[in-house]
Design a protein around this motif. Structure first.
Motif, PDB file in Angstrom:
ATOM      1  N   ASN A  75      31.236  33.591   2.711  1.00 25.88           N
ATOM      2  CA  ASN A  75      30.731  34.394   3.710  1.00 25.88           C
ATOM      3  C   ASN A  75      29.384  34.114   4.188  1.00 25.88           C
ATOM      4  N   LEU A  76      28.723  34.783   4.952  1.00 29.37           N
ATOM      5  CA  LEU A  76      27.543  34.280   5.556  1.00 29.37           C
ATOM      6  C   LEU A  76      26.511  33.949   4.652  1.00 29.37           C
ATOM      7  N   LEU A  77      26.317  34.665   3.429  1.00 29.48           N
ATOM      8  CA  LEU A  77      25.227  34.657   2.675  1.00 29.48           C
ATOM      9  C   LEU A  77      25.618  33.184   1.982  1.00 29.48           C
ATOM     10  N   GLU A  78      26.732  33.074   1.418  1.00 31.37           N
ATOM     11  CA  GLU A  78      27.006  31.952   0.744  1.00 31.37           C
ATOM     12  C   GLU A  78      26.845  30.759   1.696  1.00 31.37           C
ATOM     13  N   ALA A  79      27.284  30.789   2.798  1.00 30.42           N
ATOM     14  CA  ALA A  79      27.259  29.391   3.625  1.00 30.42           C
ATOM     15  C   ALA A  79      25.779  29.084   3.838  1.00 30.42           C
ATOM     16  N   ILE A  80      24.841  30.145   4.169  1.00 34.52           N
ATOM     17  CA  ILE A  80      23.591  29.782   4.173  1.00 34.52           C
ATOM     18  C   ILE A  80      22.940  29.266   2.976  1.00 34.52           C
ATOM     19  N   ASN A  81      23.152  29.678   1.897  1.00 36.73           N
ATOM     20  CA  ASN A  81      22.719  29.164   0.525  1.00 36.73           C
ATOM     21  C   ASN A  81      22.963  27.780   0.399  1.00 36.73           C
ATOM     22  N   LYS A  82      24.432  27.331   0.767  1.00 40.05           N
ATOM     23  CA  LYS A  82      24.986  26.160   0.596  1.00 40.05           C
ATOM     24  C   LYS A  82      24.379  25.160   1.393  1.00 40.05           C
ATOM     25  N   VAL A  83      23.787  25.636   2.765  1.00 42.04           N
ATOM     26  CA  VAL A  83      23.023  24.590   3.681  1.00 42.04           C
ATOM     27  C   VAL A  83      21.885  24.424   3.175  1.00 42.04           C
ATOM     28  N   LYS A  84      21.237  25.541   2.899  1.00 39.84           N
ATOM     29  CA  LYS A  84      20.032  25.572   2.275  1.00 39.84           C
ATOM     30  C   LYS A  84      19.639  24.687   1.124  1.00 39.84           C
ATOM     31  N   GLU A  85      20.826  24.358   0.180  1.00 34.76           N
ATOM     32  CA  GLU A  85      20.453  23.391  -0.804  1.00 34.76           C
ATOM     33  C   GLU A  85      20.255  22.070  -0.353  1.00 34.76           C
ATOM     34  N   HIS A  86      20.378  21.803   0.970  1.00 41.07           N
ATOM     35  CA  HIS A  86      20.025  20.357   1.509  1.00 41.07           C
ATOM     36  C   HIS A  86      19.029  20.422   2.715  1.00 41.07           C
ATOM     37  N   ARG A  87      18.992  21.466   3.423  1.00 40.92           N
ATOM     38  CA  ARG A  87      18.266  21.673   4.605  1.00 40.92           C
ATOM     39  C   ARG A  87      17.550  22.960   4.941  1.00 40.92           C
ATOM     40  N   TRP A  88      16.317  22.835   5.438  1.00 43.75           N
ATOM     41  CA  TRP A  88      15.644  24.237   5.960  1.00 43.75           C
ATOM     42  C   TRP A  88      16.257  24.601   7.025  1.00 43.75           C
ATOM     43  N   ILE A  89      16.880  25.789   7.327  1.00 38.57           N
ATOM     44  CA  ILE A  89      17.358  26.371   8.659  1.00 38.57           C
ATOM     45  C   ILE A  89      16.833  27.642   8.807  1.00 38.57           C
ATOM     46  N   PHE A  90      16.825  28.104  10.203  1.00 39.05           N
ATOM     47  CA  PHE A  90      16.284  29.160  10.534  1.00 39.05           C
ATOM     48  C   PHE A  90      16.967  29.639  11.994  1.00 39.05           C
ATOM     49  N   PRO A  91      18.379  30.062  11.956  1.00 38.56           N
ATOM     50  CA  PRO A  91      18.777  30.536  13.294  1.00 38.56           C
ATOM     51  C   PRO A  91      18.036  31.458  13.812  1.00 38.56           C
ATOM     52  N   ASN A  92      18.102  31.686  14.967  1.00 37.55           N
ATOM     53  CA  ASN A  92      17.289  32.910  15.622  1.00 37.55           C
ATOM     54  C   ASN A  92      18.041  34.151  15.536  1.00 37.55           C
ATOM     55  N   ARG A  93      17.474  35.343  15.719  1.00 38.79           N
ATOM     56  CA  ARG A  93      17.750  36.740  15.395  1.00 38.79           C
ATOM     57  C   ARG A  93      19.342  36.783  16.040  1.00 38.79           C
ATOM     58  N   GLY A  94      19.328  36.477  17.296  1.00 31.00           N
ATOM     59  CA  GLY A  94      20.429  36.665  18.108  1.00 31.00           C
ATOM     60  C   GLY A  94      21.739  36.019  17.631  1.00 31.00           C
ATOM     61  N   PHE A  95      21.340  34.686  17.102  1.00 30.11           N
ATOM     62  CA  PHE A  95      22.320  33.964  16.560  1.00 30.11           C
ATOM     63  C   PHE A  95      22.787  34.449  15.056  1.00 30.11           C
ATOM     64  N   LEU A  96      21.734  35.026  14.233  1.00 25.80           N
ATOM     65  CA  LEU A  96      22.166  35.567  13.093  1.00 25.80           C
ATOM     66  C   LEU A  96      22.926  37.180  13.275  1.00 25.80           C
ATOM     67  N   LYS A  97      22.867  37.736  14.290  1.00 26.49           N
ATOM     68  CA  LYS A  97      23.555  38.973  14.756  1.00 26.49           C
ATOM     69  C   LYS A  97      24.975  38.477  14.907  1.00 26.49           C
TER      70      LYS A  97
END
Length: 182
Positions: A144-166
């Motif tokens: 799910n989105l939260l799991e995917a974010i946490n998986k990537v954040k284990e290795h890299r700082w990311i910050f999709p813009n608000r439109g992409f998050l929506k």
């Protein structure tokens, strides 16, 4: 009365997702391996053929195709690297979601190739490229989105813009709905 034992967590709001994204380290390398043989990077590594050769990159997804400073192309990389360009703007109003499935397919097909190593990049490597990698993990690995974010954040700082998050939230809800219908 029968109780459904599989409760799917609701997709977090954009505000909740931004809180998760703000957490953790806030600096990044030029490139990080965020999944086996899948890298997120910025334009400096993407524009450096020697760095790509050292990383043994075989496929490049340019999430800023045709944009200033990110003008990679098949001609630039030559015959040893397969190139896929996504002409995305890092703007909340840009519809990146139309590239979620084609990019995910390209990444999966590449990773199914023997010895493939894929770089997904944009200008800074935190918004457009990260969004495409998150979509890939959701579509092909059923995160799910939260799991995917946490998986990537284990290795890299990311910050999709608000439109992409929506748009990623909409994808998350669509994929959850699809999985419940199976």
């Amino acid at each position: 009365m029968q109780v459904n034992s599989t409760v799917t967590p609701a997709t977090p709001s954009v505000k909740e997702l931004e809180k998760v994204l703000y957490g953790g380290k806030r600096f990044g390398n030029h490139v990080d391996e965020v999944w086996p043989n899948l890298f997120i990077g910025d334009m400096s590594v993407a524009n450096d053929r020697y760095s790509l050769w050292k990383l043994r990159i075989t496929h490049v997804v340019n999430a800023a195709h045709g944009r200033m400073h990110c003008q990679g192309s098949q001609d630039f990389y030559g015959p040893t690297v397969d190139y896929y360009g996504v002409p995305a703007d890092d703007s909340p109003s840009f519809n990146l979601s139309r590239y979620f499935f084609p990019s995910a397919e390209y990444i999966q097909n590449a990773l199914d190739t023997n010895c493939a190593r894929v770089l997904v990049h944009c200008a800074v490597g935190v918004s457009r490229s990260a969004s495409l990698v998150l979509a890939y993990l959701m579509i092909h690995h059923r995160y799910n989105l939260l799991e995917a974010i946490n998986k990537v954040k284990e290795h890299r700082w990311i910050f999709p813009n608000r439109g992409f998050l929506k748009q990623l939230r909409a994808l998350d809800m669509r994929l959850q709905q699809t999985s419940h219908q199976e």
